[in-house]
Design an enzyme around this catalytic site. Sequence first.
Site, mmCIF file in Angstrom:
data_model
loop_
_atom_site.group_PDB
_atom_site.id
_atom_site.type_symbol
_atom_site.label_atom_id
_atom_site.label_comp_id
_atom_site.label_asym_id
_atom_site.label_seq_id
_atom_site.Cartn_x
_atom_site.Cartn_y
_atom_site.Cartn_z
ATOM 1 N N HIS A 55 0.827 -1.196 0.000
ATOM 2 C CA HIS A 55 0.000 0.000 0.000
ATOM 3 C C HIS A 55 0.870 1.258 0.000
ATOM 4 O O HIS A 55 2.098 1.195 0.154
ATOM 5 C CB HIS A 55 -0.937 -0.001 1.201
ATOM 6 C CG HIS A 55 -2.017 -1.032 1.101
ATOM 7 N ND1 HIS A 55 -3.017 -1.154 2.034
ATOM 8 C CD2 HIS A 55 -2.258 -2.003 0.174
ATOM 9 C CE1 HIS A 55 -3.839 -2.149 1.698
ATOM 10 N NE2 HIS A 55 -3.382 -2.677 0.577
ATOM 11 N N GLU A 57 1.307 3.734 2.103
ATOM 12 C CA GLU A 57 2.072 4.064 3.295
ATOM 13 C C GLU A 57 3.369 3.260 3.376
ATOM 14 O O GLU A 57 4.435 3.785 3.712
ATOM 15 C CB GLU A 57 1.233 3.799 4.551
ATOM 16 C CG GLU A 57 -0.050 4.613 4.622
ATOM 17 C CD GLU A 57 -1.253 3.904 4.016
ATOM 18 O OE1 GLU A 57 -2.363 4.089 4.541
ATOM 19 O OE2 GLU A 57 -1.074 3.168 3.022
ATOM 20 N N ALA A 163 -20.215 9.881 -28.240
ATOM 21 C CA ALA A 163 -19.697 10.927 -29.118
ATOM 22 C C ALA A 163 -20.836 11.426 -29.994
ATOM 23 O O ALA A 163 -21.676 10.648 -30.451
ATOM 24 C CB ALA A 163 -18.556 10.390 -29.979
ATOM 25 N N THR A 205 -25.193 -2.344 -30.758
ATOM 26 C CA THR A 205 -23.829 -1.879 -31.021
ATOM 27 C C THR A 205 -22.971 -3.003 -31.586
ATOM 28 O O THR A 205 -22.174 -2.800 -32.504
ATOM 29 C CB THR A 205 -23.199 -1.323 -29.736
ATOM 30 O OG1 THR A 205 -23.921 -0.164 -29.318
ATOM 31 C CG2 THR A 205 -21.744 -0.945 -29.946
ATOM 32 N N LEU A 213 -13.972 -3.661 -28.099
ATOM 33 C CA LEU A 213 -14.135 -3.094 -26.755
ATOM 34 C C LEU A 213 -12.901 -3.332 -25.894
ATOM 35 O O LEU A 213 -12.993 -3.654 -24.706
ATOM 36 C CB LEU A 213 -15.388 -3.656 -26.069
ATOM 37 C CG LEU A 213 -16.703 -3.486 -26.831
ATOM 38 C CD1 LEU A 213 -17.849 -4.119 -26.053
ATOM 39 C CD2 LEU A 213 -16.994 -2.016 -27.125
ATOM 40 N N GLU A 290 -20.859 2.319 -23.074
ATOM 41 C CA GLU A 290 -20.577 2.889 -24.391
ATOM 42 C C GLU A 290 -21.616 2.447 -25.415
ATOM 43 O O GLU A 290 -21.357 2.419 -26.607
ATOM 44 C CB GLU A 290 -19.182 2.468 -24.867
ATOM 45 C CG GLU A 290 -18.036 3.228 -24.235
ATOM 46 C CD GLU A 290 -16.750 3.089 -25.032
ATOM 47 O OE1 GLU A 290 -16.814 2.919 -26.263
ATOM 48 O OE2 GLU A 290 -15.671 3.143 -24.422
ATOM 49 N N LEU A 296 -28.022 3.927 -23.421
ATOM 50 C CA LEU A 296 -27.635 5.083 -22.624
ATOM 51 C C LEU A 296 -28.857 5.778 -22.027
ATOM 52 O O LEU A 296 -28.855 6.169 -20.853
ATOM 53 C CB LEU A 296 -26.841 6.060 -23.491
ATOM 54 C CG LEU A 296 -25.440 5.589 -23.904
ATOM 55 C CD1 LEU A 296 -24.946 6.392 -25.097
ATOM 56 C CD2 LEU A 296 -24.472 5.708 -22.738
#
Length: 348
Positions: A55, A57, A163, A205, A213, A290, A296
């Site tokens: 991690h 730290e 887009a 799509t 993808l 997408e 969407l």
Amino acid sequence: MKEDIITAEKMMRRCLQLAARGAGSVAPNPMVGAVLVYGERIIGEGWHARYGEAHAEVNCLESVTKEDRPLISASTLYVSLEPCAHHGKTPPCADRIIRERIPRVVIGCTDTFAEVAGKGIGKLRSAGVAVETGVLETECRYINRRFFTFHEQRRPYVMLKWARTPEGAVACADGAALKISGDSTDRLVHRWRSEEAAILVGSGTVLSDDPLLTTRYWSGSSPLRIVLDRRLRIPEKARLLQDGGPTWIFSGLKTGKRGAVEWIAADPDAFPETVLQELYRRKVQSVLVEGGPAVLQSFLDHGCWDEARVITGQVSLPGGIREPACSHWKLGEHALLHGDEINTYYPA
């Protein structure tokens, strides 16, 4: 006091810069950065670089030179997220801080994950460490918005992306794909893909674009692919069924697995909630949607989204299929990339 606040914020911004280097590599863990300061000098820096590894730290403390190691017990540790107090893939960071006898720790935000949730802070304070919290808390939570959404809302963080032309079209009127964004923006989108656990599209799509993808334009890992295919319309020859990459297909008509492809039962009348519930159950922390405008719009209409990135290209198309519509959002970030306009929206 004002000087202390300025110093703390300056160091916390550096923690956030370091934390961002873990994007796409640490999920489902959060991105974390840490800075160790003696007086006005930084003597150590670190970030969580990869899931399952040390991690922030620990990496910060390990970066301290041999000459500066005697200064650790008189230094302040700045860390963007509460140190863990439980044994996971690595030992508790809180124990290492205590063992190094660090007297003061400044934390950006607390960790609401049930295994931590104040336990790290409590352990430090019980050991006599002075702990301050809430420095740049909003920024520290934002960088890990996927992590916090997953654990607090019990669902993946949902990012929408599409887009559009300046007229608001996303495809030709006959459904054919339309190249809207430039090459630089395409590379940026593939970077976005590398930063999310999964990418989701609808069967339309796949039928129109036959997409891979993947992150082939970027060096990061490709996300898990998810397809909403209510009526099993995807052909066997689809590229995402042939390349061996992990792919989940949600449908109400089929279940089963073949190689890296899995068909998952889902109520077709309850999209997208059932999909998000199943992704949460399977520990998928974030998803980039997408899909086409119908997919969407479904996420927008059901309020199942956290962020929308809308790219406006320079290609003109007065007609065509229209982009999704949303009346309850607010503009966040705005950017230009080689002529393409990129706006990021959040729920209003």
